[in-house]
Design a protein around this motif. Structure first.
Motif, PDB file in Angstrom:
ATOM      1  N   PHE A  61       1.378  -1.229   0.061  1.00 50.50           N
ATOM      2  CA  PHE A  61       0.217   0.174   0.467  1.00 50.50           C
ATOM      3  C   PHE A  61       1.317   1.489   0.087  1.00 50.50           C
ATOM      4  CE2 PHE A  61      -2.216   3.258   1.298  1.00 50.50           C
ATOM      5  CZ  PHE A  61      -4.097   3.208   1.252  1.00 50.50           C
ATOM      6  N   LEU A  62       1.526   1.429   0.954  1.00 50.64           N
ATOM      7  CA  LEU A  62       2.052   2.754   0.917  1.00 50.64           C
ATOM      8  C   LEU A  62       3.833   2.689   0.082  1.00 50.64           C
ATOM      9  CD1 LEU A  62       2.928   2.470   5.424  1.00 50.64           C
ATOM     10  CD2 LEU A  62       1.486   3.754   3.175  1.00 50.64           C
ATOM     11  N   VAL A  63       4.461   1.825  -0.341  1.00 55.11           N
ATOM     12  CA  VAL A  63       5.001   1.304  -1.248  1.00 55.11           C
ATOM     13  C   VAL A  63       4.087   1.980  -2.910  1.00 55.11           C
ATOM     14  CG1 VAL A  63       6.971   0.522  -2.446  1.00 55.11           C
ATOM     15  CG2 VAL A  63       7.201   0.165  -0.223  1.00 55.11           C
ATOM     16  N   ALA A  64       3.552   1.768  -3.382  1.00 55.23           N
ATOM     17  CA  ALA A  64       2.432   1.896  -4.519  1.00 55.23           C
ATOM     18  C   ALA A  64       1.981   3.834  -3.927  1.00 55.23           C
ATOM     19  CB  ALA A  64       1.567   1.272  -4.436  1.00 55.23           C
ATOM     20  N   LYS A  65       2.238   3.856  -3.510  1.00 54.89           N
ATOM     21  CA  LYS A  65       0.952   5.347  -3.003  1.00 54.89           C
ATOM     22  C   LYS A  65       2.728   6.747  -3.039  1.00 54.89           C
ATOM     23  CE  LYS A  65      -0.733   8.199   0.772  1.00 54.89           C
ATOM     24  NZ  LYS A  65       1.634   9.081   1.578  1.00 54.89           N
ATOM     25  N   SER A  66       3.678   5.983  -2.639  1.00 49.89           N
ATOM     26  CA  SER A  66       4.951   6.354  -3.069  1.00 49.89           C
ATOM     27  C   SER A  66       5.532   6.323  -4.302  1.00 49.89           C
ATOM     28  CB  SER A  66       6.498   5.704  -1.856  1.00 49.89           C
ATOM     29  OG  SER A  66       7.590   6.122  -2.216  1.00 49.89           O
ATOM     30  N   PHE A  67       5.644   5.644  -4.703  1.00 49.78           N
ATOM     31  CA  PHE A  67       5.263   6.170  -6.566  1.00 49.78           C
ATOM     32  C   PHE A  67       4.961   6.101  -7.226  1.00 49.78           C
ATOM     33  CE2 PHE A  67       4.738   3.331 -10.825  1.00 49.78           C
ATOM     34  CZ  PHE A  67       6.587   2.925 -10.818  1.00 49.78           C
ATOM     35  N   SER A  72       9.803  10.316 -10.723  1.00 43.55           N
ATOM     36  CA  SER A  72      10.878   9.814 -11.649  1.00 43.55           C
ATOM     37  C   SER A  72      11.077   8.565 -10.980  1.00 43.55           C
ATOM     38  CB  SER A  72      12.071  10.213 -11.989  1.00 43.55           C
ATOM     39  OG  SER A  72      13.238  10.224 -11.093  1.00 43.55           O
ATOM     40  N   LEU A  73      11.493   7.148 -12.074  1.00 47.57           N
ATOM     41  CA  LEU A  73      11.634   5.887 -12.030  1.00 47.57           C
ATOM     42  C   LEU A  73      13.188   5.960 -10.479  1.00 47.57           C
ATOM     43  CD1 LEU A  73      11.035   3.084 -11.797  1.00 47.57           C
ATOM     44  CD2 LEU A  73      12.280   2.931 -13.635  1.00 47.57           C
ATOM     45  N   LYS A  74      13.896   6.641 -11.541  1.00 46.53           N
ATOM     46  CA  LYS A  74      15.595   7.469 -10.265  1.00 46.53           C
ATOM     47  C   LYS A  74      15.108   7.875  -9.252  1.00 46.53           C
ATOM     48  CE  LYS A  74      19.692   9.571 -11.328  1.00 46.53           C
ATOM     49  NZ  LYS A  74      20.215  10.751 -11.600  1.00 46.53           N
ATOM     50  N   LEU A 165       7.236  -2.537 -12.673  1.00 45.55           N
ATOM     51  CA  LEU A 165       6.880  -3.017 -13.853  1.00 45.55           C
ATOM     52  C   LEU A 165       4.957  -3.750 -13.881  1.00 45.55           C
ATOM     53  CD1 LEU A 165       7.660  -5.235 -16.432  1.00 45.55           C
ATOM     54  CD2 LEU A 165       8.153  -6.501 -14.610  1.00 45.55           C
ATOM     55  N   ILE A 166       4.899  -3.571 -12.613  1.00 47.92           N
ATOM     56  CA  ILE A 166       3.683  -3.782 -12.082  1.00 47.92           C
ATOM     57  C   ILE A 166       2.429  -3.013 -12.153  1.00 47.92           C
ATOM     58  CG2 ILE A 166       1.763  -4.547 -10.148  1.00 47.92           C
ATOM     59  CD1 ILE A 166       4.205  -6.124  -9.205  1.00 47.92           C
ATOM     60  N   PHE A 167       2.659  -1.552 -12.074  1.00 47.16           N
ATOM     61  CA  PHE A 167       2.583  -0.780 -12.088  1.00 47.16           C
ATOM     62  C   PHE A 167       2.623  -0.215 -14.010  1.00 47.16           C
ATOM     63  CE2 PHE A 167       1.707   0.436  -8.244  1.00 47.16           C
ATOM     64  CZ  PHE A 167       1.348   1.583  -8.119  1.00 47.16           C
ATOM     65  N   TYR A 168       3.346  -0.485 -14.498  1.00 48.01           N
ATOM     66  CA  TYR A 168       3.563  -0.549 -16.125  1.00 48.01           C
ATOM     67  C   TYR A 168       2.595  -1.110 -16.612  1.00 48.01           C
ATOM     68  CZ  TYR A 168       5.666  -0.563 -20.368  1.00 48.01           C
ATOM     69  OH  TYR A 168       5.854  -0.630 -22.054  1.00 48.01           O
ATOM     70  N   ILE A 169       2.518  -2.519 -16.546  1.00 49.54           N
ATOM     71  CA  ILE A 169       1.885  -3.229 -16.567  1.00 49.54           C
ATOM     72  C   ILE A 169      -0.079  -3.395 -16.539  1.00 49.54           C
ATOM     73  CG2 ILE A 169       1.093  -5.478 -17.230  1.00 49.54           C
ATOM     74  CD1 ILE A 169       3.957  -6.751 -16.455  1.00 49.54           C
ATOM     75  N   VAL A 170       0.205  -3.013 -15.263  1.00 54.06           N
ATOM     76  CA  VAL A 170      -1.495  -2.283 -14.913  1.00 54.06           C
ATOM     77  C   VAL A 170      -1.881  -0.649 -15.794  1.00 54.06           C
ATOM     78  CG1 VAL A 170      -3.026  -1.173 -13.415  1.00 54.06           C
ATOM     79  CG2 VAL A 170      -1.865  -3.029 -12.664  1.00 54.06           C
ATOM     80  N   LYS A 171      -0.618   0.214 -16.407  1.00 57.39           N
ATOM     81  CA  LYS A 171      -1.239   1.510 -17.168  1.00 57.39           C
ATOM     82  C   LYS A 171      -1.101   0.813 -18.174  1.00 57.39           C
ATOM     83  CE  LYS A 171       0.386   5.630 -18.030  1.00 57.39           C
ATOM     84  NZ  LYS A 171       1.145   7.141 -16.675  1.00 57.39           N
ATOM     85  N   LYS A 172      -0.843   0.148 -19.082  1.00 58.10           N
ATOM     86  CA  LYS A 172      -0.488  -0.492 -19.685  1.00 58.10           C
ATOM     87  C   LYS A 172      -2.040  -1.070 -20.295  1.00 58.10           C
ATOM     88  CE  LYS A 172       3.002   1.925 -22.590  1.00 58.10           C
ATOM     89  NZ  LYS A 172       2.895   3.042 -23.161  1.00 58.10           N
ATOM     90  N   SER A 173      -2.221  -2.205 -20.296  1.00 58.15           N
ATOM     91  CA  SER A 173      -3.127  -2.992 -19.893  1.00 58.15           C
ATOM     92  C   SER A 173      -4.898  -2.406 -19.861  1.00 58.15           C
ATOM     93  CB  SER A 173      -3.012  -4.259 -19.032  1.00 58.15           C
ATOM     94  OG  SER A 173      -3.468  -3.897 -17.734  1.00 58.15           O
TER      95      SER A 173
END
Length: 351
Positions: A61-67, A72-74, A165-173
């Protein structure tokens, strides 16, 4: 996410829950590692595995919120590194040097033993399981591991790596339920398979706990719905957990989701604890320091020579002291430096 929603999601008692779970793990390890019958009562209200699951849910939950709020990814990876690495590196180096004073080996013998440097190297790489012990230490204890609590950190780091990567796939799909649901089922399948093959150590690795991490991510992405429906969701989740723990119902497929709902809803339902961490975040230090302290007490049979309850209180006090030191002199300083050097920017993820 609107400014009102952002304000709501930032008001919580995660600091308390994290401390509660860390303290629960400390008590569970005291019960197990001390080998004292007088401390067996601790097992009635402490369970390290349940606490670890709680940590992974909150992490998701918290790392997803932080992301989602990172520019930026960096910057995301720097933020994760700043939070976990300074205290961890200090711990491994300090343990290797300081514990030499308590080894059966003489100073020169200890530092000329290749095992010392294997411990140092593998632990700095988070691969604690490859060399958990130091020469001449804790070999008469229940286990010789210097810090058995650190196994979760390599899993946590693995989660940090795969989350973008999970967020990337979620966003693309544009199908978060399908993506996260598939990962959830894959994780449970991995756990059931390894458990069936009687491989508990492998079952506990990253895939096995991914169901809890993605539960945290899913609840973050559906935060509004969770809060609006929290009464019915919490009631159903509590019934499921009670059924699993007290009536031996086989609800393993929905257990992580139910437990996740309980943890996240609780974080937003106890306003009196929302300022629990105002004096500092001592959770990480408490978690990473308590294990070797218990091991030292056990090596010198202090739980047998003296009142075991008083010794347990001593372990808690020393662990808390190290946690305070870790926060004020290591963790907080690095975090403040990062915040000062980090300019406010627009988050690079929106979804």
């Amino acid at each position: 996410m609107s400014s009102k929603q952002q304000a709501l999601i930032n008001i919580n008692c995660f600091d308390f829950l994290r401390f509660f779970f860390a303290f629960n793990i400390l008590l569970a390890h005291l019960c197990e590692l001390s080998q004292s019958k007088s401390l067996l009562f601790l097992s009635f209200f402490s369970n390290s595995l349940i606490a670890v699951k709680g940590f992974f849910i909150m992490s998701g939950f918290l790392v997803a919120k932080s992301f989602a709020n990172t520019c930026s990814l960096k910057e995301y990876f720097i933020k994760r590194a700043v939070r976990i690495l300074p205290a961890y590196i200090f711990l491994v180096l300090f343990s290797t040097v300081f514990l030499s004073l308590f080894s059966r080996y003489h100073f020169l013998e200890y530092f000329s033993d290749f095992d010392t440097y294997q411990y140092l190297g593998w632990n700095l790489l988070f691969l604690n399981f490859l060399h958990p012990c130091l020469p001449g230490l804790f070999d008469q204890n229940l286990i010789c591991a210097v810090n058995g609590a650190l196994w979760t950190l390599k899993v946590e780091v693995g989660f940090y790596i795969i989350l973008p990567l999970i967020f990337y796939i979620v966003k693309k799909s544009e199908k978060p339920f399908l993506v996260l649901g598939s990962l959830y089922l894959f994780s449970l399948g991995y756990w059931f398979l390894l458990d069936y093959l009687n491989q508990p150590l492998l079952a506990k690795q990253l895939p096995g706990y991914l169901s809890y991490f993605v539960t945290g991510i899913f609840l973050f992405l559906n935060f509004d719905y969770v809060i609006k429906s929290k009464k019915i969701l919490l009631s159903l989740s509590v019934l499921i957990i009670i059924g699993c723990h007290f009536f031996d119902l086989h609800l393993d497929l929905i257990y992580p989701a139910a437990f996740g709902l309980i943890v996240i809803i609780t974080a937003y339902s106890i306003p009196s604890l929302n300022n629990f961490g105002k004096y500092g975040d001592f959770t990480y230090g408490l978690y990473i320091y308590h294990f070797p302290i218990i091991q030292l007490f056990r090596q010198y049979n202090l739980f047998e020579k003296f009142n075991p309850v008083i010794m347990a209180i001593g372990v808690i006090f020393i662990s808390a002291s190290f946690a305070a030191f870790s926060w004020f002199f290591i963790e907080k300083r690095f975090l403040m430096r990062f915040k000062k050097s980090n300019l406010k920017k627009v988050p690079f993820y929106a979804g």
